[in-house]
Design an enzyme around this catalytic site. Sequence first.
Site, PDB file in Angstrom:
ATOM      1  N   THR A  52      48.981  37.042  47.685  1.00 41.03           N
ATOM      2  CA  THR A  52      47.380  38.296  47.673  1.00 41.03           C
ATOM      3  C   THR A  52      46.899  37.990  46.579  1.00 41.03           C
ATOM      4  O   THR A  52      47.889  37.810  45.266  1.00 41.03           O
ATOM      5  CB  THR A  52      48.281  39.733  47.952  1.00 41.03           C
ATOM      6  OG1 THR A  52      48.765  40.150  49.195  1.00 41.03           O
ATOM      7  CG2 THR A  52      46.946  40.125  47.557  1.00 41.03           C
ATOM      8  N   GLY A  75      51.027  38.915  43.438  1.00 38.18           N
ATOM      9  CA  GLY A  75      51.865  38.709  41.748  1.00 38.18           C
ATOM     10  C   GLY A  75      52.573  37.688  41.222  1.00 38.18           C
ATOM     11  O   GLY A  75      53.384  37.625  40.682  1.00 38.18           O
ATOM     12  N   GLN A  76      50.871  37.079  40.930  1.00 39.47           N
ATOM     13  CA  GLN A  76      50.890  35.309  40.904  1.00 39.47           C
ATOM     14  C   GLN A  76      51.245  36.580  39.446  1.00 39.47           C
ATOM     15  O   GLN A  76      50.527  37.691  38.966  1.00 39.47           O
ATOM     16  CB  GLN A  76      49.248  34.511  40.945  1.00 39.47           C
ATOM     17  CG  GLN A  76      49.877  34.402  42.366  1.00 39.47           C
ATOM     18  CD  GLN A  76      48.983  35.609  43.064  1.00 39.47           C
ATOM     19  OE1 GLN A  76      49.384  36.992  42.797  1.00 39.47           O
ATOM     20  NE2 GLN A  76      48.471  34.927  44.469  1.00 39.47           N
ATOM     21  N   ASP A  77      51.250  35.340  38.696  1.00 34.83           N
ATOM     22  CA  ASP A  77      51.115  34.824  36.841  1.00 34.83           C
ATOM     23  C   ASP A  77      50.038  36.186  36.409  1.00 34.83           C
ATOM     24  O   ASP A  77      49.404  37.472  35.353  1.00 34.83           O
ATOM     25  CB  ASP A  77      51.740  34.318  36.149  1.00 34.83           C
ATOM     26  CG  ASP A  77      52.437  33.467  35.548  1.00 34.83           C
ATOM     27  OD1 ASP A  77      53.777  34.444  36.060  1.00 34.83           O
ATOM     28  OD2 ASP A  77      52.729  32.545  35.228  1.00 34.83           O
ATOM     29  N   LEU A  97      48.073  38.294  37.482  1.00 30.11           N
ATOM     30  CA  LEU A  97      47.714  39.698  38.519  1.00 30.11           C
ATOM     31  C   LEU A  97      48.801  40.981  37.496  1.00 30.11           C
ATOM     32  O   LEU A  97      47.914  41.271  37.677  1.00 30.11           O
ATOM     33  CB  LEU A  97      47.447  39.502  40.253  1.00 30.11           C
ATOM     34  CG  LEU A  97      46.634  38.411  40.561  1.00 30.11           C
ATOM     35  CD1 LEU A  97      46.644  38.394  42.101  1.00 30.11           C
ATOM     36  CD2 LEU A  97      45.176  38.897  40.505  1.00 30.11           C
TER      37      LEU A  97
END
Length: 205
Positions: free
Chosen positions: A52, A80-82, A84
Amino acid sequence: MGNCFAGELGPALSSLSRFHRLHVAIFGLDFAGKTSLLYRLKLGENVRTLPTVGFNTERLQLQLTPSRQCVPFHFWDVGGQDKLRPLWRSYARGADALIFVVDSADPERFEEARAELLRVVRLPRAQEVPLLVFANKQDLPQSVGAVKLEKILGLSEFGTGMAWHMQAVSADTGRGLHEGLARLHEMIMKRRKGARRQRRKWFPC
């Protein structure tokens, strides 16, 4: 159990559901399966998803147990990426509850998941709302059980001031999803009831 159509809510609940919708923010590391869980709830089947970028949002009417009426939810699934994760603070603000999804088949990222979960519960007002932790991918043979994962994540260290529940789930099969959300709904209703009692105590009629 599953999604409900407007007619299944009954006329009174159907007409008012949009005003009583429960806002739930879904967090977790990238590839934990947040979006897959959301679309399993929406469509009742496993959907292959991409990481996402930003967020996904869905308004769903869910029948959590056979004996209960449908409950209206508004889910916010945040990437959930760093880069974000700083956005989580904004989505947690004003939520009725939080869901944190953990990939139970990826032990190399348990410490990272634990650190991010701690950051979530330390967000302003986060300890005032219930927390549901989904131990996802329980259908995989290498997955770690919910009881062991509960200890790894240190959920008991949150103290008595925060209501939380750990639930073993599988986005692939749908196992445990409605059971976990039923517990979350119970915690939300208990919190609201306690808040009403507190208001009556300080502002008696």
